[in-house]
Design a protein around this motif. Structure first.
Motif, PDB file in Angstrom:
ATOM      1  N   PHE A   1      94.049 -16.129  12.582  1.00  0.00           N
ATOM      2  CA  PHE A   1      92.731 -15.730  13.079  1.00  0.00           C
ATOM      3  C   PHE A   1      91.595 -16.505  12.414  1.00  0.00           C
ATOM      4  O   PHE A   1      90.427 -16.157  12.594  1.00  0.00           O
ATOM      5  CB  PHE A   1      92.513 -14.226  12.849  1.00  0.00           C
ATOM      6  CG  PHE A   1      93.333 -13.341  13.740  1.00  0.00           C
ATOM      7  CD1 PHE A   1      93.008 -13.189  15.078  1.00  0.00           C
ATOM      8  CD2 PHE A   1      94.436 -12.659  13.245  1.00  0.00           C
ATOM      9  CE1 PHE A   1      93.757 -12.367  15.910  1.00  0.00           C
ATOM     10  CE2 PHE A   1      95.192 -11.831  14.059  1.00  0.00           C
ATOM     11  CZ  PHE A   1      94.859 -11.690  15.396  1.00  0.00           C
ATOM     12  N   SER A   2      91.915 -17.547  11.662  1.00  0.00           N
ATOM     13  CA  SER A   2      90.885 -18.267  10.908  1.00  0.00           C
ATOM     14  C   SER A   2      89.800 -18.841  11.811  1.00  0.00           C
ATOM     15  O   SER A   2      88.611 -18.786  11.481  1.00  0.00           O
ATOM     16  CB  SER A   2      91.522 -19.395  10.091  1.00  0.00           C
ATOM     17  OG  SER A   2      92.388 -18.873   9.118  1.00  0.00           O
ATOM     18  N   ALA A   3      90.191 -19.405  12.966  1.00  0.00           N
ATOM     19  CA  ALA A   3      89.198 -20.002  13.864  1.00  0.00           C
ATOM     20  C   ALA A   3      88.200 -18.955  14.341  1.00  0.00           C
ATOM     21  O   ALA A   3      86.989 -19.210  14.399  1.00  0.00           O
ATOM     22  CB  ALA A   3      89.895 -20.658  15.054  1.00  0.00           C
ATOM     23  N   MET A   4      88.692 -17.764  14.669  1.00  0.00           N
ATOM     24  CA  MET A   4      87.800 -16.702  15.130  1.00  0.00           C
ATOM     25  C   MET A   4      86.928 -16.181  13.989  1.00  0.00           C
ATOM     26  O   MET A   4      85.738 -15.916  14.175  1.00  0.00           O
ATOM     27  CB  MET A   4      88.611 -15.557  15.723  1.00  0.00           C
ATOM     28  CG  MET A   4      87.766 -14.485  16.388  1.00  0.00           C
ATOM     29  SD  MET A   4      88.675 -12.962  16.664  1.00  0.00           S
ATOM     30  CE  MET A   4      88.850 -12.366  14.986  1.00  0.00           C
ATOM     31  N   LEU A   5      87.512 -16.058  12.799  1.00  0.00           N
ATOM     32  CA  LEU A   5      86.745 -15.559  11.660  1.00  0.00           C
ATOM     33  C   LEU A   5      85.662 -16.548  11.244  1.00  0.00           C
ATOM     34  O   LEU A   5      84.597 -16.149  10.769  1.00  0.00           O
ATOM     35  CB  LEU A   5      87.685 -15.283  10.483  1.00  0.00           C
ATOM     36  CG  LEU A   5      88.662 -14.115  10.677  1.00  0.00           C
ATOM     37  CD1 LEU A   5      89.640 -14.039   9.514  1.00  0.00           C
ATOM     38  CD2 LEU A   5      87.910 -12.801  10.825  1.00  0.00           C
ATOM     39  N   SER A   6      85.925 -17.832  11.437  1.00  0.00           N
ATOM     40  CA  SER A   6      84.923 -18.835  11.075  1.00  0.00           C
ATOM     41  C   SER A   6      83.786 -18.882  12.090  1.00  0.00           C
ATOM     42  O   SER A   6      82.679 -19.316  11.780  1.00  0.00           O
ATOM     43  CB  SER A   6      85.568 -20.221  10.972  1.00  0.00           C
ATOM     44  OG  SER A   6      86.026 -20.655  12.242  1.00  0.00           O
ATOM     45  N   SER A   7      84.051 -18.414  13.321  1.00  0.00           N
ATOM     46  CA  SER A   7      83.025 -18.388  14.371  1.00  0.00           C
ATOM     47  C   SER A   7      83.218 -17.124  15.200  1.00  0.00           C
ATOM     48  O   SER A   7      83.847 -17.157  16.265  1.00  0.00           O
ATOM     49  CB  SER A   7      83.135 -19.638  15.252  1.00  0.00           C
ATOM     50  OG  SER A   7      82.134 -19.651  16.242  1.00  0.00           O
ATOM     51  N   PRO A   8      82.699 -15.983  14.737  1.00  0.00           N
ATOM     52  CA  PRO A   8      82.952 -14.692  15.399  1.00  0.00           C
ATOM     53  C   PRO A   8      82.546 -14.633  16.865  1.00  0.00           C
ATOM     54  O   PRO A   8      83.059 -13.801  17.610  1.00  0.00           O
ATOM     55  CB  PRO A   8      82.119 -13.710  14.565  1.00  0.00           C
ATOM     56  CG  PRO A   8      82.009 -14.351  13.225  1.00  0.00           C
ATOM     57  CD  PRO A   8      81.927 -15.823  13.500  1.00  0.00           C
ATOM     58  N   ARG A   9      81.660 -15.516  17.301  1.00  0.00           N
ATOM     59  CA  ARG A   9      81.245 -15.483  18.709  1.00  0.00           C
ATOM     60  C   ARG A   9      82.402 -15.798  19.650  1.00  0.00           C
ATOM     61  O   ARG A   9      82.329 -15.530  20.855  1.00  0.00           O
ATOM     62  CB  ARG A   9      80.102 -16.461  18.944  1.00  0.00           C
ATOM     63  CG  ARG A   9      80.454 -17.909  18.665  1.00  0.00           C
ATOM     64  CD  ARG A   9      79.258 -18.816  18.800  1.00  0.00           C
ATOM     65  NE  ARG A   9      79.603 -20.197  18.469  1.00  0.00           N
ATOM     66  CZ  ARG A   9      78.739 -21.203  18.480  1.00  0.00           C
ATOM     67  NH1 ARG A   9      77.476 -20.971  18.801  1.00  0.00           N
ATOM     68  NH2 ARG A   9      79.127 -22.426  18.173  1.00  0.00           N
ATOM     69  N   LEU A  10      83.489 -16.367  19.105  1.00  0.00           N
ATOM     70  CA  LEU A  10      84.658 -16.642  19.937  1.00  0.00           C
ATOM     71  C   LEU A  10      85.290 -15.356  20.467  1.00  0.00           C
ATOM     72  O   LEU A  10      86.096 -15.396  21.397  1.00  0.00           O
ATOM     73  CB  LEU A  10      85.701 -17.437  19.137  1.00  0.00           C
ATOM     74  CG  LEU A  10      85.313 -18.867  18.740  1.00  0.00           C
ATOM     75  CD1 LEU A  10      86.407 -19.499  17.891  1.00  0.00           C
ATOM     76  CD2 LEU A  10      85.048 -19.711  19.975  1.00  0.00           C
TER      77      LEU A  10
END
Length: 234
Positions: A88-97
């Motif tokens: 989930f790193s990509a989502m955590l780095s950009s929560p708007r995802l």
């Protein structure tokens, strides 16, 4: 076996045979299409009077295995594995995802409305509609509770649809984007700390379980699997 075989059995066996080469030769979703293809063949071997062999024969080995499908046991176990493989790193780095994931719910409601229009009952429509969210285990879990008589058709439709995404997506992306847009280099995401990755599955589970208690089994196993992965001790 041949004496009791119907055209429906033959058709599903042929479909199973067509599914098997796709993951082997084209590498299309091997974790989905290979077991679906072989399972379609096994599940459509017709019953033989006096022999408990097929999925629907009481006392057969396959019938005991099918118990896990009817009672919704397998989907949470699948979610445990999915959680353990998900980053989930990509989502955590950009929560708007998160908004991209929320957009999938539009598919659920559009499918639900369309199925109701075709004359299905609300329970059947709910079970079929969840396919619009592109989630096979959830489709099986919900159909086992709302429309058990449709579980086979829903499972095949949901997983086939998911497995064929690599075939469906490329032409749609080319249709909706220009060549220049497809060459855009995305900036690297920020580094997500280990603490964030550990706190996220716990917080996500608590929020989901308190808002929608019916998601307890699926979301709980998904986030537990992810916690096992991110903890670094298992």
């Amino acid at each position: 076996g041949f004496a009791t075989m119907t055209w429906g059995n033959v058709l599903m066996i042929v479909i199973g045979l067509l599914f098997i080469p796709l993951p082997i030769t084209k590498h299309y979703e091997p974790l989905l299409l290979l077991p679906i293809g072989f399972g379609a063949i096994v599940g459509n071997i017709p019953s033989i009077p006096g022999m408990a062999l097929s999925v629907y024969d009481e006392g057969s080995v396959l019938n005991y295995l099918y118990f896990g499908v009817r009672q919704g046991i397998y989907p949470p176990l699948i979610f445990l594995g999915i959680g353990a493989m998900t980053d989930f790193s990509a989502m955590l780095s950009s929560p708007r995802l998160v908004l991209l994931g929320a957009a999938a719910q539009v598919g659920i409601f559009l499918t639900l409305i369309g199925v109701l229009y075709l004359g299905f009952t609300p329970e059947e429509a709910g079970a079929i509609g969840i396919i619009g969210g592109a989630d096979g285990p959830t489709a099986i879990f919900l159909s086992a509770k709302l429309a058990p008589h449709l579980i086979g058709a829903i499972a095949v439709a949901a997983y086939s649809y998911m497995a064929l995404v690599p075939v469906i997506q490329p032409p749609i992306m080319k249709l909706l984007t220009t060549h220049k847009e497809r060459l855009i280099r995305m900036p690297p995401p920020r580094q997500v700390s280990s603490r964030e990755r550990i706190v996220f599955p716990i917080a996500a589970f608590l929020i989901a379980a308190l808002i929608a208690p019916g998601s307890l089994a699926l979301v709980g196993m998904l986030m537990f699997g992810n916690l096992l992965k991110e903890s670094g001790v298992t």
